[in-house]
Scaffold this motif. Structure first.
Motif, PDB file in Angstrom:
ATOM      1  N   LEU A   1      -5.732  10.037   4.614  1.00 55.44           N
ATOM      2  CA  LEU A   1      -4.057   9.800   4.743  1.00 55.44           C
ATOM      3  C   LEU A   1      -3.215  10.651   5.133  1.00 55.44           C
TER       4      LEU A   1
ATOM      5  N   GLU B   1     -10.060   5.238   2.287  1.00 59.98           N
ATOM      6  CA  GLU B   1      -9.718   4.877   0.882  1.00 59.98           C
ATOM      7  C   GLU B   1     -11.246   4.900   0.078  1.00 59.98           C
TER       8      GLU B   1
ATOM      9  N   GLU C   1      -6.862   2.658  -5.485  1.00 62.09           N
ATOM     10  CA  GLU C   1      -7.714   3.053  -4.282  1.00 62.09           C
ATOM     11  C   GLU C   1      -8.796   2.187  -4.022  1.00 62.09           C
TER      12      GLU C   1
ATOM     13  N   HIS D   1      -7.222  -0.660  -2.278  1.00 60.58           N
ATOM     14  CA  HIS D   1      -6.761  -0.241  -1.004  1.00 60.58           C
ATOM     15  C   HIS D   1      -8.123  -0.223  -0.095  1.00 60.58           C
TER      16      HIS D   1
ATOM     17  N   HIS E   1       0.899  -1.112  -0.093  1.00 59.39           N
ATOM     18  CA  HIS E   1      -0.152   0.018  -0.036  1.00 59.39           C
ATOM     19  C   HIS E   1       0.999   1.223  -0.169  1.00 59.39           C
TER      20      HIS E   1
ATOM     21  N   GLU F   1       0.956   4.325  -2.639  1.00 57.69           N
ATOM     22  CA  GLU F   1       0.874   5.731  -2.434  1.00 57.69           C
ATOM     23  C   GLU F   1       2.055   6.542  -2.793  1.00 57.69           C
TER      24      GLU F   1
ATOM     25  N   GLU G   1      -7.200  12.710  -1.325  1.00 52.29           N
ATOM     26  CA  GLU G   1      -7.232  11.483  -0.592  1.00 52.29           C
ATOM     27  C   GLU G   1      -7.155  11.787   0.996  1.00 52.29           C
TER      28      GLU G   1
HETATM   29 FE   LIG Z   1      -4.735   4.921  -1.252  1.00 53.11          FE
END
Ligand SMILES: [Fe+2]
Ligand SMILES: [Fe+2]
Length: 257
Positions: free
Chosen positions: A115, A136, A167, A170, A73, A77, A112
């Motif tokens: 995050l 996500e 995404e 995720h 992951h 990113e 996003e």
């Molecule tokens: Fe993501």
């Protein structure tokens, strides 16, 4: 190397009702190429920051499968950050030099989000997975909408399309892993995560409203209190004699006051 499941045709993601309602505003936000470029560069920062937090999460977890997934992951990113940065810079280079657009409308089009404020220290696997899943999912919905309103810019649209596939992955793996690590209370963890997001959204709105009220109060103070003081100062200045003049009677000679 371990292969992770990745759907060839990811599930159709729909933007949230709130974002769909704000679609004309999203179109307006993304319409300006200079603002678009700045937003892409800001998204790049958020994605890179999220990648670093996921590396930390991989260090902290004692679950071997989660560690591998978090690292995967994190590298996704980081790749998203590179894609956004590359496209943002290309857009800036293609524009003539001119006035900067400072308003980015991050309220409406935050990228996003989630995050950017993930706190991996002190979280257990289940609460972190719930948080990540919700972030996500929200990001996938938003990126779908951004992709839809970017019809005029196929290159940026293609960047969002590529990132959206990740995404969705995720969003899916975090849910699957949440049900694995917390088979009995995954639903409660999700609700707790939703409440946390709601609280953060409230704080963001409250901070913005407080900033607006502060600006209004200052403007009112300037408009109401400054003119009488300026008028009094001018009136007083008119009564003062010009040039050098002997000290007034009663003025102490040892001090200038
Ligand atoms: Fe993501
Ligand atoms: Fe991402």
């Amino acid at each position: 190397m371990t292969q992770y499941p990745r759907k060839k045709n990811p599930a159709r993601i729909r933007p949230s009702r709130f974002d769909r309602l704000l679609r004309p505003i999203h179109s307006w936000v993304w319409d300006d190429p200079r603002r678009r470029a700045r937003k892409l560069l800001r998204f790049a920062e958020t994605e890179a920051d999220g990648g670093r937090d996921l590396c930390r999460a991989a260090e902290l977890t004692s679950d071997a499968l989660l560690r591998r997934l978090y690292l995967r992951h994190a590298s996704d990113e980081q790749r998203h950050a590179d894609l956004f940065r590359k496209r943002g810079r290309a857009l800036i280079r293609s524009l003539p030099r001119g006035a900067e657009t400072s308003f980015e409308a991050n309220w409406f089009a935050p990228g996003e989000r989630g995050l950017d404020d993930v706190r991996v220290d002190g979280e257990n696997d289940a609460s972190l997975l719930a948080f990540l899943h919700l972030s996500e999912k929200a990001a996938a919905g938003r990126f779908t909408l951004y992709q839809e309103v970017l019809g005029e810019d196929p290159e940026t649209q293609a960047v969002f399309r590529t990132i959206l596939r990740d995404e969705v992955f995720h969003m899916t793996y975090t849910h699957q892993q949440l049900t694995r690590v917390a088979p009995r209370k995954w639903s409660a963890d999700l609700w707790k995560g939703r409440m946390g997001r709601l609280w953060k959204a409230y704080l963001r709105v409250a901070a913005a409203v407080a900033g607006l009220l502060g600006t209004l109060m200052l403007l009112l103070q300037y408009a109401l209190f400054l003119p009488p003081f300026a008028w009094l100062a001018k009136r007083k200045a008119r009564r003062e004699p010009e040039g050098w003049f002997p000290p007034r009677r009663g003025t102490p000679i040892r001090s200038q006051y």
